[in-house]
Design a protein around this motif. Structure first.
Motif, PDB file in Angstrom:
ATOM      1  N   MET A 158      -9.557  35.621 -36.641  1.00 28.16           N
ATOM      2  CA  MET A 158      -9.680  34.195 -36.927  1.00 28.16           C
ATOM      3  C   MET A 158      -8.688  33.772 -38.005  1.00 28.16           C
ATOM      4  SD  MET A 158     -13.073  32.031 -37.847  1.00 28.16           S
ATOM      5  CE  MET A 158     -13.724  32.144 -36.211  1.00 28.16           C
ATOM      6  N   THR A 159      -8.018  32.676 -37.736  1.00 24.29           N
ATOM      7  CA  THR A 159      -7.127  32.054 -38.728  1.00 24.29           C
ATOM      8  C   THR A 159      -7.716  30.681 -39.035  1.00 24.29           C
ATOM      9  OG1 THR A 159      -5.752  30.974 -37.077  1.00 24.29           O
ATOM     10  CG2 THR A 159      -5.116  33.224 -37.735  1.00 24.29           C
ATOM     11  N   GLU A 160      -7.096  30.006 -39.962  1.00 25.63           N
ATOM     12  CA  GLU A 160      -7.563  28.665 -40.315  1.00 25.63           C
ATOM     13  C   GLU A 160      -7.510  27.745 -39.097  1.00 25.63           C
ATOM     14  OE1 GLU A 160      -9.211  26.009 -42.982  1.00 25.63           O
ATOM     15  OE2 GLU A 160      -8.663  28.047 -43.493  1.00 25.63           O
ATOM     16  N   ASP A 161      -6.467  27.872 -38.285  1.00 26.15           N
ATOM     17  CA  ASP A 161      -6.315  27.020 -37.103  1.00 26.15           C
ATOM     18  C   ASP A 161      -7.371  27.330 -36.042  1.00 26.15           C
ATOM     19  OD1 ASP A 161      -4.178  25.681 -38.184  1.00 26.15           O
ATOM     20  OD2 ASP A 161      -2.685  27.030 -37.288  1.00 26.15           O
ATOM     21  N   THR A 162      -7.581  28.656 -35.772  1.00 26.06           N
ATOM     22  CA  THR A 162      -8.582  29.003 -34.750  1.00 26.06           C
ATOM     23  C   THR A 162      -9.978  28.674 -35.239  1.00 26.06           C
ATOM     24  OG1 THR A 162      -8.674  31.290 -35.511  1.00 26.06           O
ATOM     25  CG2 THR A 162      -7.192  30.821 -33.662  1.00 26.06           C
ATOM     26  N   ALA A 163     -10.237  28.787 -36.539  1.00 26.42           N
ATOM     27  CA  ALA A 163     -11.548  28.413 -37.087  1.00 26.42           C
ATOM     28  C   ALA A 163     -11.793  26.923 -36.891  1.00 26.42           C
ATOM     29  CB  ALA A 163     -11.652  28.782 -38.562  1.00 26.42           C
ATOM     30  N   GLN A 164     -10.774  26.117 -37.161  1.00 23.67           N
ATOM     31  CA  GLN A 164     -10.904  24.678 -36.980  1.00 23.67           C
ATOM     32  C   GLN A 164     -11.113  24.337 -35.511  1.00 23.67           C
ATOM     33  OE1 GLN A 164     -11.202  22.353 -39.474  1.00 23.67           O
ATOM     34  NE2 GLN A 164     -11.826  21.103 -37.740  1.00 23.67           N
ATOM     35  N   GLN A 165     -10.418  25.026 -34.612  1.00 23.59           N
ATOM     36  CA  GLN A 165     -10.596  24.793 -33.179  1.00 23.59           C
ATOM     37  C   GLN A 165     -12.024  25.136 -32.752  1.00 23.59           C
ATOM     38  OE1 GLN A 165      -7.581  27.176 -31.348  1.00 23.59           O
ATOM     39  NE2 GLN A 165      -5.901  25.770 -31.887  1.00 23.59           N
TER      40      GLN A 165
END
Length: 190
Positions: A158-165
């Motif tokens: 998980m990255t910040e972008d995938t977490a937000q998605q």
């Protein structure tokens, strides 16, 4: 032979002064001298006369003496009348319920002003007014949707972008859940 020093409630009957017994019996006899009312007008007049009698004589109104004043009917008959049974009209039921409510209001006022023993208040209000000292709790049920395995976020990479998605996807699944971004979530140790 009764124990004169007994504090059992039944012993109080043995200690009543003769003048109290005499006055009570005389009042009860006077109340019971009429037959059952036949019309709503007669019922209303009889009930008014009963409460006037109680006020004039200093006689405490109660359900049993009301029944006696209504021709010696039983408590059960009064209950039937109050519920529109026994071939009586709705007006008849309303008149009977108003008389019962008057007695309950009288007892409530005596209770609230400390004029009668609280144990007596509790007994009368539970038995005559349907009061209860139990608490009923109604459960509040909320239906929660369980996510399937494919809807769960993938935590391994998980990255910040995938977490937000993933948060956006969850928010779309259930609009009733207020989801914030991961940067707004409290962090352990802060």
């Amino acid at each position: 032979m009764a124990n004169k020093n007994s504090n059992f409630p039944s012993n109080q009957l043995n200690e009543l002064p003769p003048e109290v017994c005499r006055a009570t019996v005389d009042n009860l006899k006077e109340l019971s001298q009429r037959g059952k009312p036949e019309t709503e007008t007669e019922l209303r007049e009889r009930i008014d006369q009963y409460f006037d009698f109680c006020a004039t004589k200093g006689f405490r109104p109660g359900i049993e003496t009301l029944c006696l004043a209504l021709g010696g009917i039983s408590r059960q008959s009064l209950w039937v009348w109050c519920n529109g049974g026994g071939g009586k009209s709705q007006e008849w039921a309303d008149i009977c319920n108003a008389a019962k409510q008057f007695i309950i209001g009288f007892l409530e006022q005596l209770s609230m002003t400390g004029k009668i023993n609280p144990a007596n208040s509790i007994f009368y209000l539970k038995n005559w007014a349907g009061y209860s000292d139990t608490v009923t709790m109604e459960p509040i049920s909320t239906v929660k949707r369980v996510l399937s395995a494919s809807e769960l976020p993938h935590l391994g990479d998980m990255t910040e972008d995938t977490a937000q998605q993933d948060l956006d996807k969850l928010s779309q699944l259930d609009r009733s859940v207020n989801v914030t971004s991961s940067s707004e979530l409290p962090r352990l140790g802060d």
